[in-house]
Design an enzyme around this catalytic site. Structure first.
Site, short mmCIF file in Angstrom:
data_model
loop_
_atom_site.label_atom_id
_atom_site.label_comp_id
_atom_site.label_asym_id
_atom_site.label_seq_id
_atom_site.Cartn_x
_atom_site.Cartn_y
_atom_site.Cartn_z
N CYS A 1 0.82 -1.22 0.00
CA CYS A 1 0.00 0.00 0.00
C CYS A 1 0.86 1.28 0.00
O CYS A 1 1.44 1.60 -1.02
CB CYS A 1 -0.98 -0.07 1.16
N HIS B 1 -3.32 -5.25 1.87
CA HIS B 1 -2.64 -5.47 3.16
C HIS B 1 -2.67 -6.94 3.56
O HIS B 1 -3.53 -7.33 4.37
CB HIS B 1 -3.35 -4.67 4.25
N GLU C 1 -0.89 -8.43 5.58
CA GLU C 1 -0.57 -8.58 7.02
C GLU C 1 -1.81 -8.45 7.89
O GLU C 1 -1.77 -8.77 9.07
CB GLU C 1 0.51 -7.56 7.42
N1 GLN Z 1 -3.74 6.32 0.99
C1 GLN Z 1 -2.43 6.05 1.54
C2 GLN Z 1 -1.36 6.86 0.82
O1 GLN Z 1 -1.62 7.51 -0.12
C3 GLN Z 1 -2.10 4.58 1.49
C4 GLN Z 1 -3.06 3.81 2.34
C5 GLN Z 1 -2.50 2.58 2.98
O2 GLN Z 1 -1.29 2.37 3.08
N2 GLN Z 1 -3.38 1.78 3.50
O3 GLN Z 1 -0.25 6.83 1.23
#
Ligand code: GLN
Length: 197
Positions: free
Chosen positions: A82, A172, A174
């Site tokens: 992410c 995610h 994890e």
């Molecule tokens: N929206 C976040 C970003 O732009 C990422 C979200 C996440 O890691 N769950 O960094």
């Protein structure tokens, strides 16, 4: 071989969950919180989810950025989820900032908009099969270049890639109980250590 030592970036975000999962698979984890932590020995790196802008800013302020970028460029295995994926991306299509820029992909931040900020699904990952996927204000990958291998798509959008030593996921793993992705990452570390050694 010896117990694998994984360094988890721990300046912000969901790092503890990665540590729990990796430790349940027999790896040792250390946390990277400050520059001095980077002088320890470790075999691999995890860049967790969280807020990429905050993580990027802290990495610079804490003077950790250049060392980590070099380690990734020199081939250290990385699992990025992410926000971590955003840190690795060479381009962001809806943000002028970039961070490590070691992964030749173009990423859209917060790609699912406000209404579908978070969702759960299951999808196929190349080499692993069907896995649970929890997305939280997630990015997806708009474009891949060169030798970037697409590992998975959801609704036609790329959500998982591998490029040499770098695995990057929009979701995610994890946060769910399925540990197969982390196991595959540990296997990749073994292979890269064997190749080098
Ligand atoms: N929206 C976040 C970003 O732009 C990422 C979200 C996440 O890691 N769950 O960094």
């Amino acid at each position: 071989m010896n117990k694998k030592r994984v360094a988890v970036l721990a300046v912000q975000g969901a790092f503890v969950e990665h540590e729990k999962m990796l430790e349940s698979l027999g790896a040792e984890c250390i946390e990277l919180r400050q520059k001095s932590d980077l002088s320890q020995d470790y075999d691999a790196l995890v860049l967790p989810g969280g807020e990429s802008t905050v993580q990027g800013k802290l990495l610079k302020e804490l003077d950790m950025f250049d060392t980590l970028k070099s380690q990734i460029e020199e081939g250290m295995p990385v699992l990025a989820t992410c926000a971590g994926l955003i840190l690795l991306a060479e381009h962001l299509c809806n943000d002028k900032r970039t961070y490590f820029a070691t992964l030749p992909i173009t990423v859209r931040r917060n790609a699912y908009g406000r209404q579908l900020g978070s969702f759960y699904t299951e999808g196929n990952l190349k080499g692993i099969g069907k896995v649970p996927m929890t997305f939280i204000r997630a990015p997806y990958i708009e474009l891949v270049k060169g030798n970037v291998e697409v590992l998975g798509k959801v609704d036609g959008n790329i959500i998982a890639v591998r490029y040499h030593n770098q695995i990057a996921l929009s979701f995610h793993p994890e946060l769910d109980s399925d540990a197969r992705i982390h196991q595959a990452f540990l296997d990749m570390i073994s292979n890269s250590v064997e190749r080098v050694g």
